[in-house]
Design a protein around this motif. Structure first.
Motif: not given
Length: 615
Positions: A20-21, A31-32, A37-38, A77-78
């Motif tokens: 997934a990356l 990026r941060n 990220r999620f 995050a969601r």
């Protein structure tokens, strides 16, 4: 979040997380950002990694608390990934969000001081509290084989999940994919051993004993290696870490050009900075990026990593690290005279400095796979000192040529030390070789406990058994690089609880010179010997045990106390005391009332030994 669900997710994430990356950081904006990220990792993957991170940060917390905090961060995050991206919380760096979540929790007094600090000092404070020492966490009690199999059949996900949680909090510096990979091995072990539990011919305990090392080994080795690298970075800085990686990569990929090797060195150093800072998600991104680069550029790097790059992603990194060095280019000259004899060498050094030194280290390392990386760093440091000295003279070329004699002398001395150690090991065997090390290191570091001295010297003895059987061209890399891990552990122990000024000097002054520095340490003259109290030497009937390992351990504890009591003991005095002890043990172990004999003869032995030690 259901407990059963998160456990199942953790097992799946190890197979999917790296896929997934993203392939390149340049493809990502923000990026941060937690929302980014999620979206990159997807919910289940993100949640699983969060759980490991909280278990590593809050080692004393319960499994339920770690799950609860992981769920809270995942909820945020969601929302951030959906429609709430302008929320100030969504714009915070990810590590700050994790630490804020911990600091909002009640009943975590251990973190109050850290939570009062501002970032980045707060993160540094949290990282300083991570404790990987044995005994910090309560022992993980392994049930007997039958009970384990019964639990596995009834609560498979729960058992595996609890294993992951326990590994995470006991190894707070361990790379998350390693933990997930180990979880798969653990689950496979349980299925293999328990799957045939109904077979009356199968011995469950024997099955677990045979397969458990495959589960435990990567945890111990990867955890120690990662903590070791972070210790180098913290104590000696990025320049030293880059030099170490430059030497290692140049040896592994001798056909690669300097620009390619230097790119890998920079990327790997940046990865370690993220990993050591505790930014697990950036750490994983960095690592995947490097693996992708290496495996898509095999033609210019190495012919020895093809099978590694065909392995599953989680196994790829370990395989490449352990892969054989590639063959040197056929047209590679054995010498690098241009770094010694060229007339413009001082001008180049003055203009390029570190770049010039890096090229020297690259060229020298790719020609000498038979040297350890630490020795190559010492050669690089010697070359730098040589240029600083010679470029001040009227004839730098002549001065530099004289430096070659110093280099040959250092190489000879290093190889002689290793050969002598192996000769002693081959002559004496494990137990008596460890005793030699115990005598030496107890005199150098009498402040260490008996358990610590036995542990460190046992590790050094294991290095002897592993490396001394190798050919001469493999001996030095095996021995010194393995020994470097043990010395790094000793130096981290010193940082946590100072040992003595000699150890402080060796652990602080130079990474490359650490091994020879500690090797040259002698008796700590500032140490106040132990007083001869009644409890210093005690003798009981357990000395009559037929279990050789237990008896040797007791005898080694006595040896340590004897040296701490009499640091200047001679070999002759030690032989006399040992003979007297052996005679007493044989006498008492043959008597009917063993304990009474030891109570009677023990004090007499101490009196006779005290007299021997004053003669």
């Amino acid at each position: 979040m259901k407990w059963r669900t998160i456990i199942y997710v953790i097992l799946l994430v190890s197979l999917t997380v790296v896929k997934a990356l993203p392939r390149s950081y340049q493809e990502i904006e923000g990026r941060n950002s937690i929302g980014q990220r999620f979206s990159q990792l997807q919910e289940n993957n993100f949640k699983a990694i969060a759980l490991i991170m909280f278990a590593q940060y809050v080692q004393g917390g319960t499994f339920g608390k770690a799950v609860q905090m992981a769920e809270a961060v995942t909820d945020l995050a969601r929302r951030c990934a959906a429609a709430d991206r302008d929320n100030p919380d969504c714009l915070k760096p990810l590590d700050r969000i994790f630490l804020d979540t911990i600091c909002q929790e009640e009943n975590l007094p251990r973190f109050h001081d850290c939570c009062a600090k501002k970032d980045p000092e707060r993160n540094d404070c949290f990282l300083s509290l991570k404790n990987s020492s044995r005994g910090f966490s309560s022992p993980f009690e392994r049930p007997n084989a039958e009970a384990a199999c019964r639990n596995h059949s009834q609560h498979q996900h729960s058992l595996t999940g609890y294993f992951i949680y326990e590994v995470s909090r006991r190894h707070p510096f361990l790379y998350a994919p390693t933990i997930l990979s180990v979880a798969i091995r653990y689950d496979e072990m349980m299925k293999n051993c328990c799957g045939s539990a109904e077979d009356p011919t199968r011995n469950l305990e024997e099955c677990f004993q045979r397969q458990a090392p495959k589960v435990v080994k990567p945890v111990k080795e990867d955890g120690l290696r990662q903590e070791h690298t972070c210790g180098i970075l913290k104590k000696f800085g990025e320049r030293t870490l880059k030099a170490l990686k430059l030497a290692q990569i140049s040896q592994k990929f001798p056909k690669a050009d300097f620009v390619t090797v230097n790119k890998l060195v920079t990327d790997i150093a940046n990865m370690h900075k993220d990993c050591c800072r505790g930014d697990m998600l950036d750490c994983m991104h960095d690592r995947e990026e490097i693996l992708h680069y290496v495996c898509t550029n095999q033609d210019i790097l190495s012919s020895k990593i093809k099978k590694c790059c065909e392995k599953p992603l989680l196994e790829r990194s370990e395989c490449i690290v352990n892969a054989e060095n590639d063959d040197k280019p056929a047209d590679l000259s054995p010498h690098i005279k241009e770094f010694i004899e060229d007339k413009g060498i001082c001008e180049r050094f003055a203009q390029e400095k570190d770049a010039h030194l890096a090229r020297f280290l690259y060229e020298y390392s790719r020609r000498h796979p038979e040297f350890s990386a630490q020795m190559l760093l010492r050669i690089g440091k010697g070359y730098e000192d040589l240029l600083k000295e010679c470029c001040k003279t009227s004839s730098p070329e002549d001065c530099c040529r004289r430096g070659e004699e110093k280099l040959k002398k250092h190489i000879y001395e290093t190889e002689s030390v290793m050969k002598t150690s192996c000769d002693i090991y081959k002559e004496k065997g494990d137990y008596y070789f460890q005793n030699e090390l115990l005598m030496s290191f107890t005199k150098k570091m009498p402040q260490l406990t008996s358990a610590e001295l036995i542990k460190f010297t046992k590790q050094m003895t294991t290095i002897g058994s592993k490396c001394c059987q190798l050919s001469q061209d493999k001996l030095l890399p095996c021995a010194e690089e393995s020994l470097d891990l043990v010395l790094g552990e000793i130096c981290r122990r010193h940082l946590a609880n100072p040992i003595n000024p000699g150890v402080c000097h060796c652990c602080s002054s130079s990474y490359a010179l650490r091994r020879p520095c500690i090797g040259k340490l002698e008796i700590d003259e500032n140490y106040v010997p132990l007083a001869l109290t009644p409890g210093l030497f005690t003798f009981h009937e357990d000395l009559c045990t037929t279990e050789e390992d237990k008896l040797q351990h007791k005898k080694q504890e006595m040896l340590i106390n004897l040296i701490k009591y009499k640091p200047l003991i001679t070999q002759e005095q030690l032989a006399s005391v040992t003979a007297a002890f052996t005679a007493m043990r044989e006498q008492c172990c043959n008597e009917e009332n063993r304990e009474a004999c030891f109570v009677r003869e023990g004090p007499e032995l101490i009196k006779r030994s005290e007299k021997m030690l004053t003669e």
